[in-house]
Design a protein around this motif. Structure first.
Motif, PDB file in Angstrom:
ATOM      1  N   LYS A  11       0.822  -1.436  -0.090  1.00 25.49           N
ATOM      2  CA  LYS A  11      -0.027  -0.106   0.051  1.00 25.49           C
ATOM      3  C   LYS A  11       0.693   1.313  -0.057  1.00 25.49           C
ATOM      4  O   LYS A  11       0.568   2.117  -0.768  1.00 25.49           O
ATOM      5  N   GLU A  12       1.846   1.393   0.876  1.00 25.87           N
ATOM      6  CA  GLU A  12       2.687   2.585   0.986  1.00 25.87           C
ATOM      7  C   GLU A  12       3.293   2.778  -0.122  1.00 25.87           C
ATOM      8  O   GLU A  12       3.484   3.828  -0.795  1.00 25.87           O
ATOM      9  N   LYS A  13       4.149   1.716  -0.552  1.00 25.38           N
ATOM     10  CA  LYS A  13       5.009   1.773  -1.949  1.00 25.38           C
ATOM     11  C   LYS A  13       4.043   2.201  -3.035  1.00 25.38           C
ATOM     12  O   LYS A  13       4.470   2.975  -4.163  1.00 25.38           O
ATOM     13  N   TRP A  14       2.800   1.776  -3.298  1.00 21.67           N
ATOM     14  CA  TRP A  14       1.858   1.729  -4.216  1.00 21.67           C
ATOM     15  C   TRP A  14       1.642   3.446  -4.469  1.00 21.67           C
ATOM     16  O   TRP A  14       1.465   3.876  -5.402  1.00 21.67           O
ATOM     17  N   ASP A  15       1.105   3.809  -3.133  1.00 26.36           N
ATOM     18  CA  ASP A  15       0.599   5.139  -3.138  1.00 26.36           C
ATOM     19  C   ASP A  15       1.820   6.146  -3.366  1.00 26.36           C
ATOM     20  O   ASP A  15       1.638   7.167  -4.025  1.00 26.36           O
ATOM     21  N   LEU A  29      -5.008   6.042  -6.039  1.00 26.47           N
ATOM     22  CA  LEU A  29      -4.422   5.785  -4.828  1.00 26.47           C
ATOM     23  C   LEU A  29      -5.258   4.546  -4.043  1.00 26.47           C
ATOM     24  O   LEU A  29      -6.387   4.361  -4.496  1.00 26.47           O
ATOM     25  N   GLN A  30      -4.621   3.656  -3.183  1.00 23.71           N
ATOM     26  CA  GLN A  30      -5.220   2.673  -2.551  1.00 23.71           C
ATOM     27  C   GLN A  30      -6.234   3.394  -1.634  1.00 23.71           C
ATOM     28  O   GLN A  30      -7.589   2.529  -1.394  1.00 23.71           O
ATOM     29  N   LYS A  31      -6.263   4.320  -1.381  1.00 22.63           N
ATOM     30  CA  LYS A  31      -7.212   5.295  -0.255  1.00 22.63           C
ATOM     31  C   LYS A  31      -8.513   5.333  -1.016  1.00 22.63           C
ATOM     32  O   LYS A  31      -9.713   5.010  -0.383  1.00 22.63           O
ATOM     33  N   ILE A  47       1.147  -5.202 -10.001  1.00 28.05           N
ATOM     34  CA  ILE A  47       2.281  -4.374  -9.632  1.00 28.05           C
ATOM     35  C   ILE A  47       3.305  -4.953 -10.621  1.00 28.05           C
ATOM     36  O   ILE A  47       3.658  -6.230 -10.728  1.00 28.05           O
ATOM     37  N   PHE A  48       4.108  -3.942 -11.446  1.00 21.18           N
ATOM     38  CA  PHE A  48       5.334  -4.321 -12.099  1.00 21.18           C
ATOM     39  C   PHE A  48       6.384  -4.088 -11.618  1.00 21.18           C
ATOM     40  O   PHE A  48       6.607  -2.999 -11.558  1.00 21.18           O
ATOM     41  N   LEU A  49       7.322  -4.725 -11.229  1.00 14.23           N
ATOM     42  CA  LEU A  49       8.450  -4.683 -10.605  1.00 14.23           C
ATOM     43  C   LEU A  49       9.765  -4.884 -11.463  1.00 14.23           C
ATOM     44  O   LEU A  49       9.753  -5.696 -12.456  1.00 14.23           O
ATOM     45  N   LYS A  50      10.651  -3.919 -11.590  1.00 17.11           N
ATOM     46  CA  LYS A  50      11.920  -3.921 -12.233  1.00 17.11           C
ATOM     47  C   LYS A  50      12.920  -3.964 -11.307  1.00 17.11           C
ATOM     48  O   LYS A  50      13.154  -3.243 -10.522  1.00 17.11           O
ATOM     49  N   LYS A  51      13.628  -4.940 -11.026  1.00 18.99           N
ATOM     50  CA  LYS A  51      14.835  -5.159 -10.066  1.00 18.99           C
ATOM     51  C   LYS A  51      14.324  -4.795  -8.641  1.00 18.99           C
ATOM     52  O   LYS A  51      14.898  -4.060  -7.737  1.00 18.99           O
ATOM     53  N   GLY A  52      13.234  -5.365  -8.378  1.00 15.08           N
ATOM     54  CA  GLY A  52      12.617  -5.206  -6.996  1.00 15.08           C
ATOM     55  C   GLY A  52      11.630  -3.921  -6.715  1.00 15.08           C
ATOM     56  O   GLY A  52      11.112  -3.669  -5.697  1.00 15.08           O
ATOM     57  N   ASN A  53      11.757  -2.696  -7.687  1.00 17.88           N
ATOM     58  CA  ASN A  53      11.047  -1.622  -7.716  1.00 17.88           C
ATOM     59  C   ASN A  53      10.000  -1.379  -8.343  1.00 17.88           C
ATOM     60  O   ASN A  53       9.895  -2.188  -9.603  1.00 17.88           O
ATOM     61  N   ILE A  54       8.998  -0.711  -8.042  1.00 15.80           N
ATOM     62  CA  ILE A  54       7.766  -0.683  -8.734  1.00 15.80           C
ATOM     63  C   ILE A  54       7.833   0.102 -10.123  1.00 15.80           C
ATOM     64  O   ILE A  54       8.702   1.308  -9.909  1.00 15.80           O
TER      65      ILE A  54
END
Length: 73
Positions: A11-15, A29-31, A47-54
């Motif tokens: 949630k925090e990383k998405w937002d 936003l998830q909110k 979520i699409f991750l590249k090297k562990g990051n969004i």
């Protein structure tokens, strides 16, 4: 690139990703998604991750084996 389904632990990383993007809106936003009562809608955000990051997010839901943009009813 790795594609995972959203869980609350993201949630925090998405937002944060949405707020820092040049085309994210309040509607991403998830909110905003949490506005509806629990279990009213089944979301299957990706979520699409590249090297562990969004690198990208795709809000949506799987309905009748078709991935759709999330819509309120």
């Amino acid at each position: 690139m790795e594609i995972i389904e959203y869980t609350d632990k993201w949630k925090e990383k998405w937002d944060s990703f949405i707020r820092e993007s040049n085309n994210g809106t309040i509607f991403h936003l998830q909110k905003f998604f949490e506005y509806h009562p629990k279990n009213r809608f089944q979301f299957n955000h990706l979520i699409f991750l590249k090297k562990g990051n969004i690198a990208a997010v795709l809000p949506g839901t799987l309905k009748n084996n078709v991935y759709e943009s999330p819509v309120g009813e």
